[in-house]
Design a protein around this motif. Sequence first.
Motif, PDB file in Angstrom:
ATOM      1  N   LEU A 125      -1.358  -1.103  -4.372  1.00  0.00           N
ATOM      2  CA  LEU A 125      -2.528  -0.240  -4.244  1.00  0.00           C
ATOM      3  C   LEU A 125      -2.154   1.123  -3.687  1.00  0.00           C
ATOM      4  N   THR A 173      -8.386   0.753   3.093  1.00  0.00           N
ATOM      5  CA  THR A 173      -7.604   0.001   2.109  1.00  0.00           C
ATOM      6  C   THR A 173      -6.975  -1.233   2.744  1.00  0.00           C
ATOM      7  N   CYS A 233      -3.380   4.370  -1.329  1.00  0.00           N
ATOM      8  CA  CYS A 233      -4.118   4.395  -0.060  1.00  0.00           C
ATOM      9  C   CYS A 233      -5.362   5.265  -0.138  1.00  0.00           C
ATOM     10  N   ASP A 271     -10.186   8.330  -6.744  1.00  0.00           N
ATOM     11  CA  ASP A 271      -9.252   8.641  -5.667  1.00  0.00           C
ATOM     12  C   ASP A 271      -9.519  10.020  -5.080  1.00  0.00           C
ATOM     13  N   VAL A 315       0.860  -1.187   0.000  1.00  0.00           N
ATOM     14  CA  VAL A 315       0.000   0.000   0.000  1.00  0.00           C
ATOM     15  C   VAL A 315       0.894   1.235   0.000  1.00  0.00           C
ATOM     16  N   HIS A 325     -11.773  -1.874  -2.909  1.00  0.00           N
ATOM     17  CA  HIS A 325     -12.051  -3.292  -2.677  1.00  0.00           C
ATOM     18  C   HIS A 325     -12.837  -3.906  -3.829  1.00  0.00           C
TER      19      HIS A 325
END
Length: 202
Positions: free
Chosen positions: A105, A45, A107, A189, A17, A113
């Motif tokens: 990924l 996350t 954050c 995001d 992450v 998900h």
Amino acid sequence: MTTRGDARQGPRFDTVVVAGGRSSRLGGTPKALLPVAGSTLLTRTVDAVLPLGTVVVVGPEDLPLPPHVLRVREDPPFSGPAAAVAAGVVALAATPERLPWTAVLACDMPDVHRAVAQLRAAAGRAASDVAGLIAVTGEGRRENLVVLARTDALSRALAAAPTENASLRSVWRRLGPQEVTVPAGSTADVDTWEDVHRLDSY
């Protein structure tokens, strides 16, 4: 929201992450700690992937993390997401039960998900010569921080060239991931205060 560790849904995986950006468009306010639905972006996350393998967060030393989540920092700090991913992969390599797949990924995607579930399902169907998978929006935008890669292939791609101040696109060009279209909004995001206000609706 938590993804279950069910093998029928695809392979288990470790996760890097990335949480060490400057958040310049938020005036330096750490994105990772922004509140959403009674939690934070980072916690949301981490919770999405923690049942599936080891998680390492690459970011500042003062980020609050559960005791079983690894922490590391890219060297030097703020040397870019490729350097952060490389640092996370090195930290995971030292774990005793390294998994054959690794997710990368950001954050700051509160619904990631849903994209992860899609990538995981695609990994379960992937041929043995598929090195990795990258999320793509319905509009065709590749999400460089929503990737699920075979661990060995990811390590080779990171080792093929310097990662300090390098783009993740250059790493993914070496990896050659397949594109997987993910649900609308699953990779949205947080970059601006307008995005933060949008989280109020969660």
